[in-house]
Motif scaffolding. Structure first.
Motif, PDB file in Angstrom:
ATOM      1  N   ASN A   3       0.815  -1.222   0.000  1.00  0.00           N
ATOM      2  CA  ASN A   3       0.000   0.000   0.000  1.00  0.00           C
ATOM      3  C   ASN A   3       0.848   1.271   0.000  1.00  0.00           C
ATOM      4  OD1 ASN A   3      -2.410  -1.306  -0.227  1.00  0.00           O
ATOM      5  ND2 ASN A   3      -3.254  -0.602   1.727  1.00  0.00           N
ATOM      6  N   TYR A   4       1.961   1.246  -0.747  1.00  0.00           N
ATOM      7  CA  TYR A   4       2.813   2.426  -0.874  1.00  0.00           C
ATOM      8  C   TYR A   4       2.692   3.019  -2.277  1.00  0.00           C
ATOM      9  CZ  TYR A   4       5.244   0.954   3.400  1.00  0.00           C
ATOM     10  OH  TYR A   4       5.551   0.586   4.683  1.00  0.00           O
TER      11      TYR A   4
ATOM     12  N   HIS B  35       2.180  10.284   5.174  1.00  0.00           N
ATOM     13  CA  HIS B  35       3.465  10.671   4.582  1.00  0.00           C
ATOM     14  C   HIS B  35       4.577   9.818   5.189  1.00  0.00           C
ATOM     15  CE1 HIS B  35       6.497  13.284   2.788  1.00  0.00           C
ATOM     16  NE2 HIS B  35       7.126  13.240   3.952  1.00  0.00           N
ATOM     17  N   ARG B  36       5.339   9.146   4.313  1.00  0.00           N
ATOM     18  CA  ARG B  36       6.395   8.263   4.818  1.00  0.00           C
ATOM     19  C   ARG B  36       7.806   8.725   4.494  1.00  0.00           C
ATOM     20  NH1 ARG B  36       4.473   6.168   9.128  1.00  0.00           N
ATOM     21  NH2 ARG B  36       2.699   4.746   8.832  1.00  0.00           N
ATOM     22  N   TYR B  37       7.985   9.439   3.366  1.00  0.00           N
ATOM     23  CA  TYR B  37       9.363   9.802   3.033  1.00  0.00           C
ATOM     24  C   TYR B  37       9.375  10.841   1.919  1.00  0.00           C
ATOM     25  CZ  TYR B  37      14.224   9.418   1.497  1.00  0.00           C
ATOM     26  OH  TYR B  37      15.519   9.687   1.148  1.00  0.00           O
TER      27      TYR B  37
ATOM     28  N   ARG C 185      15.418   2.619  -3.015  1.00  0.00           N
ATOM     29  CA  ARG C 185      14.907   1.456  -3.747  1.00  0.00           C
ATOM     30  C   ARG C 185      14.176   0.541  -2.779  1.00  0.00           C
ATOM     31  NH1 ARG C 185      18.768  -2.110  -6.742  1.00  0.00           N
ATOM     32  NH2 ARG C 185      19.864  -2.091  -4.747  1.00  0.00           N
ATOM     33  N   ASN C 186      13.091  -0.022  -3.241  1.00  0.00           N
ATOM     34  CA  ASN C 186      12.375  -1.041  -2.465  1.00  0.00           C
ATOM     35  C   ASN C 186      12.099  -0.572  -1.038  1.00  0.00           C
ATOM     36  OD1 ASN C 186      12.577  -2.806  -4.703  1.00  0.00           O
ATOM     37  ND2 ASN C 186      14.640  -3.407  -4.045  1.00  0.00           N
ATOM     38  N   TYR C 187      11.424   0.545  -0.938  1.00  0.00           N
ATOM     39  CA  TYR C 187      11.108   1.098   0.378  1.00  0.00           C
ATOM     40  C   TYR C 187      10.362   0.055   1.217  1.00  0.00           C
ATOM     41  CZ  TYR C 187       8.899   3.981   3.960  1.00  0.00           C
ATOM     42  OH  TYR C 187       8.474   4.496   5.155  1.00  0.00           O
ATOM     43  N   SER C 188      10.840  -0.145   2.463  1.00  0.00           N
ATOM     44  CA  SER C 188      10.302  -1.198   3.328  1.00  0.00           C
ATOM     45  C   SER C 188       9.504  -0.665   4.509  1.00  0.00           C
ATOM     46  CB  SER C 188      11.454  -2.043   3.872  1.00  0.00           C
ATOM     47  OG  SER C 188      12.292  -1.251   4.705  1.00  0.00           O
ATOM     48  N   GLY C 189       9.569   0.650   4.741  1.00  0.00           N
ATOM     49  CA  GLY C 189       8.897   1.214   5.909  1.00  0.00           C
ATOM     50  C   GLY C 189       9.728   1.141   7.168  1.00  0.00           C
ATOM     51  N   ALA C 190      11.032   0.889   7.023  1.00  0.00           N
ATOM     52  CA  ALA C 190      11.894   0.771   8.202  1.00  0.00           C
ATOM     53  C   ALA C 190      11.972   2.077   8.989  1.00  0.00           C
ATOM     54  CB  ALA C 190      13.293   0.329   7.777  1.00  0.00           C
TER      55      ALA C 190
END
Length: 730
Positions: free
Chosen positions: A12-13, A35-37, A43-48
């Motif tokens: 869901n990004y 808002h996440r970033y 690359r391959n944003y993980s939500g860390a």
């Protein structure tokens, strides 16, 4: 550079990226936009980087099963009131039943090539190959309100364009009380806040401050973007001109605005930019839409110079009228400080002849040319040539310029009206004022009510007729006072709608004139930089930066303005000394070098200059002509700040990185400090650079060891150096 906008239904990004930057939004619970970033490409944003949620006393939540999920801790794309988030909301309405509750949830999304077209507002320009846009649609099914959030990303620029649109799907009218163009939520981690303050003749003064708890808010309620607090705000992580991360926001708008940064008790930060809610409201009828001005979001990991490069590139390639993107502006002489209101045909014909001999490319007839205009107290609105000063009309001046291969320009202040004018006698209802109280003066004049279509049409017709009659090449469009009353005598709308309706009226006029006369060069002016913003740049490719032409003050003004505007988008003139604004005397060479760092012209009296001065002026004009393309197309670097030093330095780099022009100033002379050691960190380590003095240096030498600049004795000295990259081995 690869450009993409994707939605991953498993995570869901939404991810906007051009491989240089990324902007990431999470669709939480298939309902809310988080808002996440926003920053350097990932690359391959993980939500860390997502913060854990905590159950806190006083924090509210919707579900007993999720009592640690509160909007007080969720970074939102469009935060709303009455949902547990007590920071500044991005949207506030008053519905027909007087309720202010709004609960829009995610409905759908759309991705298209190119950028949105806002017919009533200036906006980013791009072809379908240069940009992509994400539209996120939210709907409140109870109040029947649709909210569309727009995000555009460019292939060639680290810029995100954000705006919002509200659509009334109901059968009732409601009132918009606040509608931000963009809100950004992030964490406070010691960032610094950067903004501008200023005044008439002291525009674009930089201020760097710490971010304390609570709100910091700047903006304008003057009906114009204003020199006091131009639309700009940035946060940076220990950034310098040459290094560090910067996130900056500005607005493609010329009216009332506000910039906010808020740090809450949990060290969360909210940045917001948009229309000033203290001076705005809007009634939205059934099926009607309202769009906010576009916000420009720039990310840089190369300090404030890197930020400026993104703004400069964006404005040149995605904001300026396309026909002026690569157009060379004429070097002009302006009559204002030469004559003030005391202009006449004989004198101006002499000016044109002398200007031609010296090598000028245009002559501009400033204020004082129209009927009865002998002071600032009369005649605005009566745009007819004064028959006493110009008994043969303007035709001899225009013809003389054309015969000599020069352009002819003229000054207007179209938005204003004098109490002592024929127009005021005939159309007193066109004055901006309350129907119940006398109008306030500003600079001895009133403001025309551009919320009225009749006034807009009159202005379009008046200027169009003038342009078609005289075939002028250049118009200096001035605006020398701000709004006070913010009311129309013929209003059928809320008083707080006035200032935005005024801007929409102005934009309609500008849009018509610039499309009808696409090759006419308009210069923006508002007592200098009183309305210098990206909204005006959309129509006018250059702006008179400041009425203050002093050789000292201009250093700080030009330095600060370059944060947002490329120097060639700003006009600077060589004027007389003692300076008419400060009474300060600075060397002619210093004034020339400052003007050379902009779109250069002159304003001193060339009818009274000596033969020696004329030789210097002619040589200077020829020299600037050889530099002009480099200045216009350059990448511009600030090297030494006048806000921190007794000196200023900047650098122009050619597009191919083969040629460089260094300009430096030392102000107060000191017997113990004969010069400055200046490092130039933007050169090629392995290349040699030949100077205009015939000397040769390696790039690594100038980058690391630096160049010591010696100045002449005396105050307000300048120094210039031309560097050319040597291709072959030394």
């Amino acid at each position: 550079m690869t450009l993409s906008i994707t939605f991953d239904s498993t995570t869901n990004y939404f991810h906007l990226t051009n491989q240089s930057i990324s902007y990431i939004i999470e669709l939480l619970d298939n309902r809310y936009l988080i808002h996440r970033y926003w920053g350097k490409s990932v690359r391959n944003y993980s939500g860390a980087n997502r913060l854990p949620s905590y159950k806190k006393t006083f924090a509210s939540f919707q579900s007993l099963e999720q009592d640690n999920q509160s909007f007080e801790f969720l970074p939102q794309e469009c935060p709303l009131s009455f949902m547990g988030d007590y920071k500044e909301a991005g949207l506030k309405l008053r519905l027909a039943d007087q309720s202010e509750m709004l609960r829009p949830i995610f409905h759908s999304y759309n991705i298209f090539n190119g950028v949105p077209n806002l017919p009533d507002l200036p906006h980013a320009r791009a072809t379908i190959d240069e940009a992509k846009t994400l539209v996120l649609t939210l709907i409140d099914s109870t109040s029947r309100v649709q909210l569309d959030l727009f995000y555009s990303i460019f292939k060639d620029n680290n810029t995100i364009i954000r705006s919002s649109k509200l659509t009334n799907l109901s059968s009732d009218e409601f009132e918009i009380q606040h509608f931000a163009s963009a809100t950004i939520d992030t964490l406070y981690q010691g960032q610094q806040l950067t903004s501008f303050y200023g005044s008439h003749q002291k525009e674009f003064q930089l201020q760097h401050t710490s971010i304390t708890h609570g709100q910091f808010r700047i903006g304008s309620s003057r009906g114009a973007s204003g020199p006091q607090y131009p639309p700009f705000i940035a946060i940076s992580d220990l950034a310098h001109e040459c290094y560090g991360e910067v996130r900056a926001l500005t607005l493609i708008y010329s009216g009332n605005h506000t910039e906010l940064i808020e740090r809450d008790q949990y060290d969360q930060l909210r940045l917001q930019i948009g229309l000033n809610p203290e001076m705005f409201s809007w009634k939205l009828g059934p099926k009607e839409c309202f769009s906010t001005p576009q916000a420009v979001l720039v990310y840089s990991d190369a300090g404030f110079n890197g930020m400026s490069h993104q703004f400069h590139h964006f404005t040149r390639h995605h904001l300026l009228p396309s026909q002026f993107k690569n157009e060379i502006a004429p070097i002009l002489i302006n009559s204002w400080e030469m004559t003030y209101f005391d202009v006449n045909e004989e004198q101006m014909l002499q000016v044109i002849e002398q200007a031609h001999q010296l090598g000028f490319e245009a002559v501009v007839l400033d204020d004082g040319w129209f009927s009865g205009r002998n002071s600032s107290k009369t005649s605005l609105g009566d745009w007819h040539v004064d028959p006493i000063k110009f008994p043969n009309d303007l035709t001899p001046l225009v013809n003389s310029c054309q015969q000599k291969g020069m352009k002819f320009g003229i000054w207007f202040e179209p938005e204003m009206i004098s109490a002592q004018s024929q127009l005021c006698k005939e159309k007193p209802e066109w004055i901006v004022k309350s129907p119940y109280f006398p109008a306030y003066y500003g600079r001895n004049q009133y403001v025309l009510d551009l919320t009225q279509k009749e006034v807009q049409d009159w202005l379009i017709q008046t200027l169009s007729t003038f342009i078609e009659t005289y075939h002028v090449d250049y118009i200096k469009w001035d605006m020398n006072r701000h709004l006070v009353e913010n009311e129309s005598q013929l209003a059928h709308f809320l008083p707080k709608e006035f200032s935005h309706r005024y801007m929409l009226g102005l934009y309609r006029v500008l849009n018509y004139l610039t499309q009808q006369f696409p090759n006419l060069l308009f210069e923006n002016c508002s007592s200098g930089g009183g309305r210098l913003d990206f909204g005006m740049l959309y129509y006018f490719p250059q702006t008179w930066l400041s009425d203050n032409t002093d050789g000292l003050d201009r250093q700080a003004i030009q330095y600060g303005a370059s944060y947002l505007f490329h120097p060639y988008q700003l006009t600077g003139h060589v004027s007389a000394v003692p300076n008419h604004q400060t009474n300060r005397t600075t060397p002619l060479q210093t004034r020339m070098d400052l003007a050379d760092s902009t779109n250069m012209g002159y304003e001193l009296n060339i009818l009274k200059t000596s033969l020696e001065d004329n030789h210097v002026i002619a040589h200077h004009i020829n020299r600037y002509k050889s530099l002009r393309q480099l200045i216009q197309t350059s990448r511009f670097y600030r090297l030494l700040s006048p806000f921190d030093h007794n000196a200023t330095a900047w650098l122009f780099e050619s597009e191919d990185k083969e040629n460089y022009y260094l300009v430096a100033f030392r102000n107060t002379y000191s017997v113990s400090q004969t010069g400055y050691l200046l490092r130039i960190p933007y050169l090629d380590d392995n290349a040699y650079y030949i100077t205009s003095n015939g000397e040769s240096y390696t790039g690594s030498d100038l980058k690391n060891a630096g160049l010591f600049i010696s100045f002449e004795k005396g105050d307000y000295q300048s120094y210039t150096l031309y560097l050319k990259k040597k291709r072959e081995n030394h």
